[in-house]
Each structure stands twice: as structure tokens, then as C-alpha cells.
Scaffold this motif. Structure first.
Motif, PDB file in Angstrom:
ATOM      1  N   LYS A  57       0.970  -1.131  -0.074  1.00 17.61           N
ATOM      2  CA  LYS A  57       0.044  -0.096  -0.286  1.00 17.61           C
ATOM      3  C   LYS A  57       1.077   1.206  -0.030  1.00 17.61           C
ATOM      4  O   LYS A  57       1.873   1.298   0.806  1.00 17.61           O
ATOM      5  N   ILE A  58       0.520   2.262  -0.945  1.00 19.05           N
ATOM      6  CA  ILE A  58       1.289   3.339  -1.144  1.00 19.05           C
ATOM      7  C   ILE A  58       1.198   4.146   0.359  1.00 19.05           C
ATOM      8  O   ILE A  58      -0.039   4.344   0.891  1.00 19.05           O
ATOM      9  N   ARG A  59       2.060   4.626   0.788  1.00 18.63           N
ATOM     10  CA  ARG A  59       2.046   5.393   2.236  1.00 18.63           C
ATOM     11  C   ARG A  59       2.216   7.098   1.666  1.00 18.63           C
ATOM     12  O   ARG A  59       2.890   7.940   1.837  1.00 18.63           O
ATOM     13  N   ARG A  60       0.711   7.335   1.478  1.00 21.21           N
ATOM     14  CA  ARG A  60       0.508   8.638   1.137  1.00 21.21           C
ATOM     15  C   ARG A  60       0.578   9.864   2.340  1.00 21.21           C
ATOM     16  O   ARG A  60       0.935  10.852   2.209  1.00 21.21           O
ATOM     17  N   VAL A  61       0.521   9.187   3.692  1.00 20.23           N
ATOM     18  CA  VAL A  61       0.847  10.025   4.553  1.00 20.23           C
ATOM     19  C   VAL A  61       2.408  10.369   4.826  1.00 20.23           C
ATOM     20  O   VAL A  61       2.594  11.709   5.111  1.00 20.23           O
ATOM     21  N   GLU A  62       3.162   9.840   4.392  1.00 21.44           N
ATOM     22  CA  GLU A  62       4.479   9.840   4.234  1.00 21.44           C
ATOM     23  C   GLU A  62       4.829  11.091   3.172  1.00 21.44           C
ATOM     24  O   GLU A  62       5.755  12.153   3.217  1.00 21.44           O
ATOM     25  N   LEU A  63       4.266  11.045   1.920  1.00 19.83           N
ATOM     26  CA  LEU A  63       4.199  11.842   1.064  1.00 19.83           C
ATOM     27  C   LEU A  63       3.684  13.060   1.232  1.00 19.83           C
ATOM     28  O   LEU A  63       4.396  14.324   0.648  1.00 19.83           O
ATOM     29  N   ARG A  64       2.649  13.393   2.074  1.00 19.02           N
ATOM     30  CA  ARG A  64       2.033  14.437   2.334  1.00 19.02           C
ATOM     31  C   ARG A  64       3.079  15.339   3.226  1.00 19.02           C
ATOM     32  O   ARG A  64       3.223  16.296   3.184  1.00 19.02           O
ATOM     33  N   ALA A  65       3.411  14.540   4.198  1.00 16.78           N
ATOM     34  CA  ALA A  65       4.400  15.384   5.178  1.00 16.78           C
ATOM     35  C   ALA A  65       5.689  15.656   4.428  1.00 16.78           C
ATOM     36  O   ALA A  65       6.142  16.761   4.570  1.00 16.78           O
ATOM     37  N   ASP A  66       6.137  14.872   3.437  1.00 18.86           N
ATOM     38  CA  ASP A  66       7.544  15.387   2.706  1.00 18.86           C
ATOM     39  C   ASP A  66       7.026  16.388   1.742  1.00 18.86           C
ATOM     40  O   ASP A  66       8.011  17.625   1.811  1.00 18.86           O
ATOM     41  N   GLU A  67       6.029  16.559   1.287  1.00 15.98           N
ATOM     42  CA  GLU A  67       5.351  17.761   0.170  1.00 15.98           C
ATOM     43  C   GLU A  67       5.295  19.037   1.210  1.00 15.98           C
ATOM     44  O   GLU A  67       5.733  20.119   0.818  1.00 15.98           O
ATOM     45  N   ALA A  68       4.347  18.923   2.440  1.00 19.72           N
ATOM     46  CA  ALA A  68       4.417  20.005   3.029  1.00 19.72           C
ATOM     47  C   ALA A  68       5.797  20.437   3.658  1.00 19.72           C
ATOM     48  O   ALA A  68       5.808  21.954   3.580  1.00 19.72           O
ATOM     49  N   ALA A  69       6.639  19.773   4.042  1.00 16.71           N
ATOM     50  CA  ALA A  69       7.972  20.085   4.528  1.00 16.71           C
ATOM     51  C   ALA A  69       8.712  20.975   3.474  1.00 16.71           C
ATOM     52  O   ALA A  69       9.434  21.844   3.481  1.00 16.71           O
ATOM     53  N   LYS A  70       8.599  20.433   2.123  1.00 18.84           N
ATOM     54  CA  LYS A  70       9.414  20.800   0.961  1.00 18.84           C
ATOM     55  C   LYS A  70       8.891  22.433   0.672  1.00 18.84           C
ATOM     56  O   LYS A  70       9.633  23.241   0.432  1.00 18.84           O
ATOM     57  N   VAL A  71       7.425  22.454   0.779  1.00 16.49           N
ATOM     58  CA  VAL A  71       6.827  23.580   0.094  1.00 16.49           C
ATOM     59  C   VAL A  71       7.190  24.793   1.572  1.00 16.49           C
ATOM     60  O   VAL A  71       7.430  25.887   0.981  1.00 16.49           O
ATOM     61  N   ASP A  72       7.070  24.350   2.615  1.00 18.81           N
ATOM     62  CA  ASP A  72       7.340  25.134   3.890  1.00 18.81           C
ATOM     63  C   ASP A  72       8.790  25.671   3.579  1.00 18.81           C
ATOM     64  O   ASP A  72       9.131  26.685   3.884  1.00 18.81           O
ATOM     65  N   GLY A  73       9.792  24.809   3.186  1.00 20.77           N
ATOM     66  CA  GLY A  73      11.212  25.345   3.053  1.00 20.77           C
ATOM     67  C   GLY A  73      11.582  25.738   1.808  1.00 20.77           C
ATOM     68  O   GLY A  73      12.750  26.111   1.527  1.00 20.77           O
ATOM     69  N   GLY A  74      10.501  25.878   0.989  1.00 21.17           N
ATOM     70  CA  GLY A  74      11.141  26.228  -0.327  1.00 21.17           C
ATOM     71  C   GLY A  74      12.007  25.519  -1.425  1.00 21.17           C
ATOM     72  O   GLY A  74      12.541  25.998  -2.284  1.00 21.17           O
ATOM     73  N   GLU A  75      12.004  24.252  -1.088  1.00 15.93           N
ATOM     74  CA  GLU A  75      12.804  23.196  -1.563  1.00 15.93           C
ATOM     75  C   GLU A  75      12.022  22.888  -2.746  1.00 15.93           C
ATOM     76  O   GLU A  75      10.781  22.835  -2.988  1.00 15.93           O
ATOM     77  N   ARG A  76      12.717  22.270  -3.478  1.00 11.32           N
ATOM     78  CA  ARG A  76      12.385  21.593  -5.188  1.00 11.32           C
ATOM     79  C   ARG A  76      13.259  20.829  -5.711  1.00 11.32           C
ATOM     80  O   ARG A  76      14.540  21.180  -5.968  1.00 11.32           O
ATOM     81  N   THR A  77      12.873  19.385  -5.890  1.00 14.42           N
ATOM     82  CA  THR A  77      13.776  18.503  -6.336  1.00 14.42           C
ATOM     83  C   THR A  77      13.927  18.629  -7.862  1.00 14.42           C
ATOM     84  O   THR A  77      13.423  19.390  -8.458  1.00 14.42           O
ATOM     85  N   GLU A  78      14.990  17.813  -8.276  1.00 13.18           N
ATOM     86  CA  GLU A  78      15.488  17.961  -9.699  1.00 13.18           C
ATOM     87  C   GLU A  78      14.422  17.674 -10.740  1.00 13.18           C
ATOM     88  O   GLU A  78      14.082  18.273 -11.736  1.00 13.18           O
ATOM     89  N   HIS A  79      13.875  16.571 -10.299  1.00 14.63           N
ATOM     90  CA  HIS A  79      12.550  16.052 -11.310  1.00 14.63           C
ATOM     91  C   HIS A  79      11.145  16.773 -10.776  1.00 14.63           C
ATOM     92  O   HIS A  79      10.142  15.939 -10.823  1.00 14.63           O
ATOM     93  N   SER A  80      11.157  17.711 -10.282  1.00 17.83           N
ATOM     94  CA  SER A  80       9.842  18.276  -9.726  1.00 17.83           C
ATOM     95  C   SER A  80       9.531  19.483 -10.698  1.00 17.83           C
ATOM     96  O   SER A  80      10.497  20.412 -10.880  1.00 17.83           O
ATOM     97  N   TYR A  81       8.299  19.401 -11.144  1.00 12.10           N
ATOM     98  CA  TYR A  81       7.738  20.642 -12.096  1.00 12.10           C
ATOM     99  C   TYR A  81       6.356  21.002 -11.670  1.00 12.10           C
ATOM    100  O   TYR A  81       5.475  20.456 -11.259  1.00 12.10           O
ATOM    101  N   ASP A  82       6.055  22.213 -11.954  1.00 13.85           N
ATOM    102  CA  ASP A  82       4.857  22.784 -11.611  1.00 13.85           C
ATOM    103  C   ASP A  82       4.299  23.432 -12.888  1.00 13.85           C
ATOM    104  O   ASP A  82       4.944  23.698 -13.941  1.00 13.85           O
ATOM    105  N   GLU A  83       2.732  23.418 -13.044  1.00 12.02           N
ATOM    106  CA  GLU A  83       2.230  23.894 -14.199  1.00 12.02           C
ATOM    107  C   GLU A  83       2.729  25.191 -14.624  1.00 12.02           C
ATOM    108  O   GLU A  83       2.822  25.542 -16.016  1.00 12.02           O
ATOM    109  N   ALA A  84       3.209  25.836 -13.811  1.00 14.21           N
ATOM    110  CA  ALA A  84       3.596  27.360 -14.238  1.00 14.21           C
ATOM    111  C   ALA A  84       4.898  27.266 -15.033  1.00 14.21           C
ATOM    112  O   ALA A  84       5.232  28.329 -15.669  1.00 14.21           O
TER     113      ALA A  84
END
Length: 598
Positions: free
Chosen positions: A566-593
Motif C-alpha cells: 500500500k502506498i504511504r500517502r501520509v509520508e508523501l503528504r508530510a514530505d511535500e508540506a515540508a518541501k513547500v514550507d522550506g521552499g525546496e524543489r527536487t531535480e525532477h519536480s515541476y509546476d504547471e507554471a
């Protein structure tokens, strides 16, 4: 009456020397009264009713009643009866990675489990003692489980991937009296299991009992007269946000309760059933022990270090597998291979663990002319909802309530029963398969069984024909611009893109919309992450999703999962919140903008 059992001609039969002078001695000892006891007759009637109506859902659901017992022991009252009726049919067959095949017939499994039960009892195991079983897919796992049932012991199955801290927790909170594991793992138990009966499998270990010695046991065999409400299983649930809970099952809730699972899978006597699942988790007991042995089928296993879709397809064809159950992750990997390259005998295909995307179902149907049927259940129950054989399958739906279950969808806010809400089981009366409760957690048990319902924590909707569609865990559904977003719905669209093998959608914090959907994507074989591909996938979603659902961020990455897949979405949610809060962006991450068309 005894069921007629057909043994496939290509099924491997073992050459095993039997202890105690052979199974025939046991058959002589079993009087007609013992082999057709009241518990055996009641269980058989319920089982045979479901077998007779395997494709008649309306009758099966309307007229099925759970057999009720005061006393019941599944090993003695059911497995032994099957072993007398079909002694030469393979109960268990395991194909190793190197091609070696190991197998035991029903007669041999019954006798070995009797021998192991006597040996463990002689070592001091008493009825009610708790046994931690930490083994892979090896024949002793099934021998020990059946032996524990005979001896009235309480099993605590556990995965071989537990950490040392996990093992200590299970031994302490589980009140473990005995440990059964591979000899190579013995050093991990020093200081935490010194008070236990310790059994090593795979060679002698100082201070431990050697499992091989059980083969020389020829003493008395316990036949414990267990009460139906006696404990049988304790499962530690895979905690994601809290300490694992102990789910307690009785002598009937899983052994008898998995008649619903047998019905959902469509198992019949003589089937060869392959279920992809790791020992230690409830689904392993569901489909690798109780459901197939309730039906009189063969449990078939294929051991591998790393999953290989091509090899799995060859195994399915070579060994005449007739029923096949796998989690969505495995199905997604299988469709990356050429499904039409092998001739299979599979009659029933099943998926469980989390909803399967419609695109996968269509690809398998086109290749094999078999429809994968989804289903739903929990560690706390057996299969509750499913698409049984012979019924129309609605893509995306996990089916209708299975025989023996009365399902209500309860609004989490108003407690009103309707067509949308939390999946709940009516408790008037409680169905046989429902857990006794969470061991040593009275408040958790009462909370889960409040208001006349058992609350699953999962959200779903029901259509006018009674089909139930999974929406998500109550904590997986999120709001974006005040719209409720189901991750599964978006993931089903993503996986239709040919470059996407798997996907998980979580909320990504946004200052304007509160959150926007972000997709974590695993690419299909041969595809590489790139800005161009990210833009292509985002555009694909834009073309196939309503504007308020559209995925606005994407990242190519591996998906964290539980051992059961089973996919641990809870872990992905926490990681995403931390990255957004810290202004981080991985090499293979993209935004529609990042793209002009957005």
C-alpha cells in the motif's frame, strides 16, 4: 456429502516419508462421529451453500447465514475432515527461485501439524500461550500455524522485515510466550526473548529448540477443545501515524469468517491458488491459508528475491494456476510485460490492497479474456465488499456487500446513513468475521464500534444498483479550492498515460487554493524523467480531468509503501508540506507554471 475433488495432472506431488506410521493410522482412529461432528457439518453446510451459489449473488447474499458455534477448532473440525476426503491433493506447493518445488498433500500437512503441535506442547506450550511467528514463505510456516490452532495457542504472525525495536515491541505488548523464526535470525532475540520457548528453523542454535527435532516426535498429540470465542490471532496493524494496534481475532472470526473471502475470490475444490502477499500481514492469512483451505484448494507460492513480471507469467502458465490474486502494484508491473506471450489457465483474477485503476483492468481483460475483480476488507475483518464471480463489474467500483455483511455508508458529520460516507458494518448482530476488538485498548475498540456500527475509516459512495466505489481513507481525501478531491480518481487518469506505471496524488500546500493536487509518478520501463515528459503528462491530465481536479504539480520519484504494497500517502503528504514550507524543489519536480500552456 464429500465434495468431489479434481487434482490437476500437472500438479507436483511430493515424496515425503510420513511419521507415526502414515496418515492411514489417523484415518483408522477417526470414527464416523468424529469426522462428521456438528461443527464440521455446520461449517460444511455454510461453505457448500456459497459454492453452490458462486455466480448467484442475489441468492447467496439474501439467504446466507453465518454458522454459529459454542466450540470450534478449525484444524480439527475442518482441515482434518478435508485431509480424510482428499488425502492426495496438494495442500501447499512452493516453487523456489532456483526452480526447486516443495509440496505437502492435505494428508501430509494434517499429520505434520499434529506432530508439531505435540512437539511444541511437550516443550511447554499451553493453550492460550502467544506465539510470535516470523517466517518467510516456507513450508514450516503453514505447519506451525496449523499446529498452533490444534494446540489452542494464539498466533502473532509478523513480517521478517521488522526492526529490532519492532520485535521487542511485539514480544512485550503481545505477551509472547514462544518465538518461531529462522535460525539465522536468532541473535536478534537476545535479551528480549530469553523468557520464551524459542524455536529455530534452518539449523541448531545454542539455547534454542531445533525445528528438525519435531520430525522425530512420536508422542501424544493435543486436540484442544477450543471455545468459539477463544483468541486465535493477534495482528499488529501497520501504523502510519500512531503505534500499531493489536487486532484480536477468535477461533471463528478468521477461520469461519473467510468463507466470504472464498466466495469473493471464487475458489472451488481443486483450484490452484496463487496469492502474492508477504507473511506476517493479514492478507497472507486471508488468501494463503483460510480462504483456499476452506475451499479445499491448493495454496501455491512462488518465492523470489525481486519481482520479475516475465518469470511470474511463466510460473502462472507452467503450474496451472487457476485463481490469481495480487495487489495493484503487481498488476501494474505485469502489464508492462507481454501478457499474451503465455497460455494461462486462470479462471479468476483478483486485486486487493487498494483500488485498481480501470486502465489495468482493461489491459488484462484484452490479453487474457478475464476481468480482474476488486474487493475490500481490513485486518479487522475478512472480505466485506467485492465483485464475486459471474457478476457485472463496474470499472472503478469495488463491488457490493458480500454474503454475511450488512454495509452502511455513514456521514461522518451527521451520522446519517446514505449513499456517501464512511464504510461501516452494521452490528445488529455483529458478523462472525469482525474482530473481537483492539487488544488492551478498550477506548479504541469502543470508538471503532460506536453508534451500532463498526467504523472502517474508509470513505465510499454507492450507486443506484448498490455498487460501492472507494473514495479514500478519511484522511486521504483533501480539499482544493473548496472542492473535495479523491486521490484515487486522479491516479486512475494518470495511469492511463503510457509513460506512467504508478502514481500517487497528495495535497501540495498552496497560498491561494489551500492545496493543489500534486502527483508523484513512477515511470514505465524505458521512460526517463524530463521536463518535456512532465509537460506532456500535465497536459494529458488537463485534457482528461475537470478543471477543479486538475493536477498542477508533478514529481518523478519512487513511492514509499508498506510491506503489503500500500502506498504511504501520509509520508508523501508530510514530505511535500515540508518541501513547500522550506521552499525546496527536487531535480525532477515541476509546476504547471513552468509550461506556457498552463
Amino acid at each position: 456429502m464429500c465434495s468431489t475433488v479434481v487434482t490437476p495432472t500437472d500438479r507436483v506431488q511430493p515424496d515425503v516419508a510420513l511419521p507415526f506410521g502414515g496418515w492411514s493410522a489417523i484415518v483408522r482412529d477417526m470414527s464416523e462421529e468424529q469426522s462428521t461432528s456438528e461443527p464440521t457439518r455446520a461449517f460444511r453446510e455454510a461453505r457448500d451453500f456459497l459454492l453452490a451459489h458462486r455466480e448467484d449473488y442475489e441468492t447467496a447474499y439474501r439467504d446466507f447465514d453465518w454458522p454459529r458455534f459454542d466450540r470450534f477448532n478449525w484444524a480439527c473440525d475442518w482441515f482434518d475432515a478435508l485431509a480424510v476426503e482428499q488425502p492426495g491433493v496438494a495442500a501447499l506447493t512452493i516453487v523456489e527461485e532456483d526452480g526447486e518445488v516443495n509440496s505437502l498433500t492435505y494428508a501430509e500437512m494434517a499429520e505434520r501439524s499434529r506432530q508439531v503441535a505435540g512437539w511444541l506442547t511437550g516443550a511447554g506450550l499451553q493453550p492460550g500461550d502467544r506465539v510470535l511467528i516470523v517466517l518467510g514463505n516456507t513450508i514450516p510456516l503453514w505447519e506451525v500455524m496449523l499446529a498452533c490452532i490444534r494446540a489452542g495457542a494464539v498466533m502473532i504472525p509478523a513480517t521478517t522485515l521488522l526492526t529490532d525495536a519492532d520485535l521487542a515491541d511485539r514480544i512485550t505488548r503481545g505477551g509472547v510466550r514462544a518465538v518461531v523464526t529462522s535460525s539465522s535470525e536468532a541473535p536478534r532475540y537476545e535479551g528480549i526473548a530469553d523468557h520464551c520457548i524459542r524455536v529455530g528453523i534452518g539449523g541448531p542454535v545454542d539455547g534454542w529448540l531445533d525445528y528438525e527435532d519435531s520430525r522425530g516426535y512420536d508422542g501424544p498429540v493435543p486436540e484442544v477443545d477450543t471455545a468459539a470465542h477463544d483468541s486465535l490471532l493477534l495482528y499488529f496493524t501497520s501504523g502510519t501515524t500512531s503505534q500499531p494496534k493489536l487486532v484480536e481475532h477468535t477461533q471463528v472470526s478468521y477461520p469461519v469468517g473467510h468463507l466470504s473471502t472464498m466466495y469473493w475470490i471464487g475458489l472451488q475444490p481443486g483450484d490452484v491458488h496463487l496469492n502474492v502477499s508477504s507473511p506476517g500481514w493479514a492478507k497472507h492469512s486471508w488468501s494463503n491459508v483460510f480462504a483456499p483451505w476452506n475451499a479445499g484448494a491448493t495454496v501455491f507460492l512462488c518465492n523470489y528475491t525481486r519481482f520479475d513480471a516475465e518469470k511470474m507469467l511463466q510460473v502462472l502458465a507452467t503450474y496451472g494456476v487457476t485463481t490469481f490474486c495480487a495487489p495493484p502494484t503487481v498488476w501494474r508491473m505485469l502489464i508492462q510485460a507481454d501478457l499474451s506471450a503465455v497460455e494461462i489457465q486462470i479462471r479468476e483474477c483478483i486485486s486487493a490492497g487498494e483500488p485498481l485503476n480501470p486502465e489495468v483492468i482493461e489491459q488484462v481483460r484484452n490479453a487474457w479474456d478475464v476481468t480482474i475483480r476488486d474487493g475490500y476488507g481490513q485486518t479487522e475483518t475478512t472480505a466485506q465488499i467485492g465483485n464475486p464471480p459471474g457478476q457485472p463489474v463496474k470499472l472503478g467500483s469495488m463491488g457490493r456487500p458480500l454474503p454475511g455483511y450488512s454495509i452502511a455508508l455513514v456521514d461522518p458529520t451527521t451520522d446519517e446513513v446514505g449513499d456517501d460516507g464512511e464504510i461501516c458494518i452494521e452490528l445488529a448482530p455483529p458478523p462472525v468475521p469482525l474482530m473481537r476488538g483492539y487488544r488492551d485498548a478498550k477506548e479504541l475498540t469502543e470508538e471503532s464500534m460506536r453508534g451500532g456500527f463498526y467504523h472502517t475509516g474508509d470513505v465510499a459512495s454507492r450507486d443506484e444498483e448498490g455498487y460501492i466505489t472507494y473514495v479514500g481513507r478519511s484522511d486521504d481525501v483533501f480539499k482544493a479550492s473548496d472542492y473535495r478531491i479523491s486521490p484515487f480518481e486522479l491516479e486512475s487518469v494518470l495511469i492511463e498515460h503510457p509513460a506512467v506505471a504508478e502514481a500517487a496524488v497528495v495535497p501540495s500546500p498552496d497560498p491561494v487554493r489551500l492545496a493543489v493536487p500534486k502527483a508523484y509518478v513512477v515511470l514505465a520501463a524505458g521512460r526517463e524523467p524530463s521536463r518535456e515528459l512532465a509537460g506532456e503528462i500535465l497536459q494529458f491530465c488537463r485534457d482528461h480531468l475537470a478543471p477543479y481536479k486538475r493536477i498542477r504539480r508533478i514529481e518523478f520519484a519512487e513511492l514509499p509503501k508498506t510491506i503489503s504494497g500500500k502506498i504511504r500517502r501520509v509520508e508523501l503528504r508530510a514530505d511535500e508540506a515540508a518541501k513547500v514550507d522550506g521552499g525546496e524543489r527536487t531535480e525532477h519536480s515541476y509546476d504547471e507554471a513552468d509550461f506556457k500552456q498552463a
